[in-house]
Design an enzyme around this catalytic site. Structure first.
Site, PDB file in Angstrom:
ATOM      1  N   ARG A 155       0.653  -1.224   0.056  1.00  0.00           N
ATOM      2  CA  ARG A 155       0.082  -0.160  -0.195  1.00  0.00           C
ATOM      3  C   ARG A 155       0.793   1.234  -0.182  1.00  0.00           C
ATOM      4  O   ARG A 155       1.796   1.265   0.902  1.00  0.00           O
ATOM      5  CB  ARG A 155      -1.089   0.053   1.282  1.00  0.00           C
ATOM      6  N   ARG A 187      -4.103   2.668  17.280  1.00  0.00           N
ATOM      7  CA  ARG A 187      -4.734   1.829  16.256  1.00  0.00           C
ATOM      8  C   ARG A 187      -4.608   3.006  15.118  1.00  0.00           C
ATOM      9  O   ARG A 187      -4.139   3.867  15.166  1.00  0.00           O
ATOM     10  CB  ARG A 187      -6.361   1.848  16.552  1.00  0.00           C
ATOM     11  N   LYS A 188      -4.926   2.397  13.874  1.00  0.00           N
ATOM     12  CA  LYS A 188      -4.968   3.446  12.762  1.00  0.00           C
ATOM     13  C   LYS A 188      -5.843   4.609  12.656  1.00  0.00           C
ATOM     14  O   LYS A 188      -6.477   4.878  13.823  1.00  0.00           O
ATOM     15  CB  LYS A 188      -5.554   2.646  11.465  1.00  0.00           C
ATOM     16  N   GLY A 220     -15.899  -7.248   2.022  1.00  0.00           N
ATOM     17  CA  GLY A 220     -15.867  -8.920   2.163  1.00  0.00           C
ATOM     18  C   GLY A 220     -15.847  -9.429   3.661  1.00  0.00           C
ATOM     19  O   GLY A 220     -16.132 -10.564   3.879  1.00  0.00           O
ATOM     20  N   CYS A 259     -13.749  -2.198   4.621  1.00  0.00           N
ATOM     21  CA  CYS A 259     -12.892  -1.562   3.899  1.00  0.00           C
ATOM     22  C   CYS A 259     -13.678  -0.847   2.917  1.00  0.00           C
ATOM     23  O   CYS A 259     -13.403  -0.067   2.169  1.00  0.00           O
ATOM     24  CB  CYS A 259     -11.731  -2.293   3.577  1.00  0.00           C
ATOM     25  N   GLY A 260     -14.625  -1.629   2.277  1.00  0.00           N
ATOM     26  CA  GLY A 260     -15.631  -1.100   1.382  1.00  0.00           C
ATOM     27  C   GLY A 260     -16.393   0.122   1.746  1.00  0.00           C
ATOM     28  O   GLY A 260     -17.355   0.430   0.909  1.00  0.00           O
TER      29      GLY A 260
END
Length: 590
Positions: free
Chosen positions: A135, A249-250, A507, A512-513
């Site tokens: 990424r 965390r992110k 998914g 993430c979508g």
């Protein structure tokens, strides 16, 4: 210009000017014990406000006293500093070790499965053992033809295992990478002005901005200088910045530059919202937006305003408050909003203020510049730029997936007809800017646009987004990209609709979508069909909205077998979105 150089990743636009910033020198602030919040904040014990990390040998590590009850990922970070793989060239040695030897040691196994994510490398252990997704960091989604060609050259050598995706954070992800190639790839990225550093795990993700920055006649502000400045500061000009690499965390950040809110501020940990105050341009701040399997939350006002030429100190202060005080236990409760909930928004604000250079932070302005009545524009097709004689063309990249040849062709088209620049969008599409109007007709006749990436896609394809799915991702429960295209095509054959309906596929519950922002969302799951057999399915979400009246959608129906999704979507299209069944439409026309 700031002492932190702003590296634009593309040529300046015709007739465009760059923003200027104050000279800013910011150093990482060692954590300090601070007083409890004053009245108006949540009741928090003073000990809770003791920072949980301390600086040692240039890196921030969790204090011994706070190591009880921490999650496994925190233990991996304690055992070995991930950033040393980059900053001390540990990747050079790791890349030389055969995988079978790596598997014999927990330390090196954790290197390839966890720590390499700090370098943007994700081992696809479950479905593509020995292969990595890489990424990148692409501030504002701006990239050049040279960068695109280089990425194409990387994935081409991996054959069917190599491809690339446009992500929902205006970014590239490339697939098929093998460990021995990584040192050379990292050098190649640097040569073309790219980096993958600090793009995974507990780091600040790609700064998102307006994909039409600098070319939109209706923009509020050009976001590129701000997103570039943020990215260069957070990564120390791509050299690595340990002050922000051990977050709980992110953490996501965006800068808003358009009335259209293409940047989705409500789902970011920090969103800069343009506003004036006493004649000065600046930004109000939203904080805390996030998605996770157990909870999703929209960003809320911090009641703070910062001048436009001084955006870094508050970003630094917010990150340090999160780094110092955020929970490191259950990973489902470690995003920044959980800390805001615990302290109360005013208590959290006080912690931010204590980490500001002058312990001062102005209250929010009432002079918001975003037009809340604005109707979001479609960027597909040809549109005039603010620069006279130039246009941009938005093209559809079906579910964001491209191959090496596609990338080479995109680079060629950008060079031939534009300024050698491409813009990626959070809807996984691409914008080609800076096209002389005299070249538009020839561009639209290019086979790439006529046969592959259309400027005028079918109406239901316009808002289609899909995560990687289980083709590559080990966490995904179902296949997403091919299925998203197939379901959408089948629905399009059955109904006629007059406006785009945004459909997002993810998914797994990590979303993430971003299914919660979609008109209709599909979250992968396993379920049983009418015969009682376990099959791939989806929880269907409904009612997500983007823009000034943003709203996160809710579950409409759980556990729908994927084979049963088309009739359900047709039903929703007719009932909720004004669609007409094609059979009935044809009958009425007859």
């Amino acid at each position: 210009m700031s002492s932190l150089s702003v590296k634009f990743l593309a040529p300046l636009l015709p007739n465009s000017s760059t923003n200027r910033f104050k000279s800013i020198k910011l150093q990482a602030t060692p954590p300090q014990t601070v007083a409890p919040p004053s009245s108006g904040s949540a009741e928090v014990d003073a000990l809770r406000l003791e920072p949980r990390v301390e600086e040692k040998d240039g890196f921030f590590v969790l204090k011994e006293k706070f190591r009880t009850g921490i999650n496994p990922q925190e233990k991996v970070k304690i055992e070995k500093e991930p950033m040393k793989l980059f900053m001390e060239n540990g990747i050079e040695d790791l890349a030389k070790i055969p995988l079978e030897e790596i598997e014999k040691s927990k330390l090196t196994k954790d290197d390839i499965d966890v720590r390499l994510k700090w370098l943007g490398l994700f081992h696809r252990r479950k479905h593509h053992y020995g292969r990595f997704m890489m990424r990148l960091k692409l501030p504002n989604g701006v990239t050049t033809s040279a960068q695109t060609r280089y990425l194409a050259s990387v994935i081409r050598k991996y054959g069917k295992d190599g491809c690339a995706d446009v992500t929902t954070r205006q970014n590239w992800q490339i697939r098929g990478v093998v460990l021995p190639d990584v040192p050379e790839i990292l050098k190649g990225l640097d040569e073309v002005g790219l980096t993958s550093l600090q793009s995974g795990m507990d780091n600040v993700r790609n700064p998102v901005g307006n994909p039409l920055a600098g070319i939109d006649p209706h923009e509020i502000v050009d976001t590129r200088p701000y997103t570039n400045l943020l990215s260069q500061y957070i990564t120390a000009n791509s050299r690595g910045n340990p002050a922000f690499t051990n977050l709980p965390r992110k953490w996501n950040v965006c800068v808003i530059g358009s009335h259209d809110l293409y940047e989705h501020p409500h789902i970011n940990d920090l969103a800069y919202m343009p506003a004036t105050k006493n004649g000065r341009f600046g930004f109000n701040l939203l904080v805390g937006g996030f998605f996770s399997p157990k909870r999703c939350a929209e960003a809320i006002p911090l009641d703070a305003w910062v001048p436009g030429d001084d955006i870094l100190p508050v970003c630094k202060a917010i990150l340090e408050a999160f780094r110092d005080l955020g929970s490191r236990g259950n990973r489902q409760k470690t995003r920044m909003m959980w800390l805001i909930d615990e302290l109360g928004i005013e208590g959290f604000r006080e912690e931010v203020v204590k980490r500001m250079p002058q312990q001062d932070l102005e209250r929010a302005s009432s002079e918001d510049l975003v037009d809340t009545q604005w109707e979001r524009r479609d960027y597909f097709g040809v549109h005039p730029q603010k620069q006279e004689g130039y246009s941009f063309v938005g093209i559809h990249i079906p579910v964001g997936r491209v191959q090496a040849d596609d990338m080479d062709e995109l680079a060629r088209v950008a060079d031939t007809y534009g300024s050698g620049e491409l813009r990626l969008t959070v809807e996984q599409n691409i914008i080609i800017p800076n096209i002389e109007n005299s070249k538009l007709e020839a561009l639209l006749q290019e086979p790439l646009l006529k046969d592959r990436f259309s400027p005028e896609p079918p109406i239901l394809m316009k808002g289609l987004v899909a995560c990687t799915g289980n083709q590559f991702c080990g966490q995904a429960i179902i296949e997403t990209k091919v299925r998203a295209l197939k379901v959408t095509e089948e629905v399009g054959r059955l109904i006629s609709v007059t406006r785009p309906v945004r459909m997002h596929w993810t998914g797994c519950p990590n979303t993430c979508g971003q299914v919660q922002v979609a008109d209709i969302g599909f979250m992968g799951c396993l379920t049983r069909n009418k015969d009682g057999k376990v099959v791939e399915g989806a929880d269907v979400f409904l009612g997500g909205r983007i823009g000034s009246d943003s709203h996160l959608g809710d579950v409409y129906k759980k556990g729908v077998p994927c084979d049963d999704l088309v009739p359900l979507v047709v039903e929703l299209m007719v009932e909720k979105f004004g669609a007409v069944l094609r059979e009935r439409k044809e009958e009425s026309e007859d």
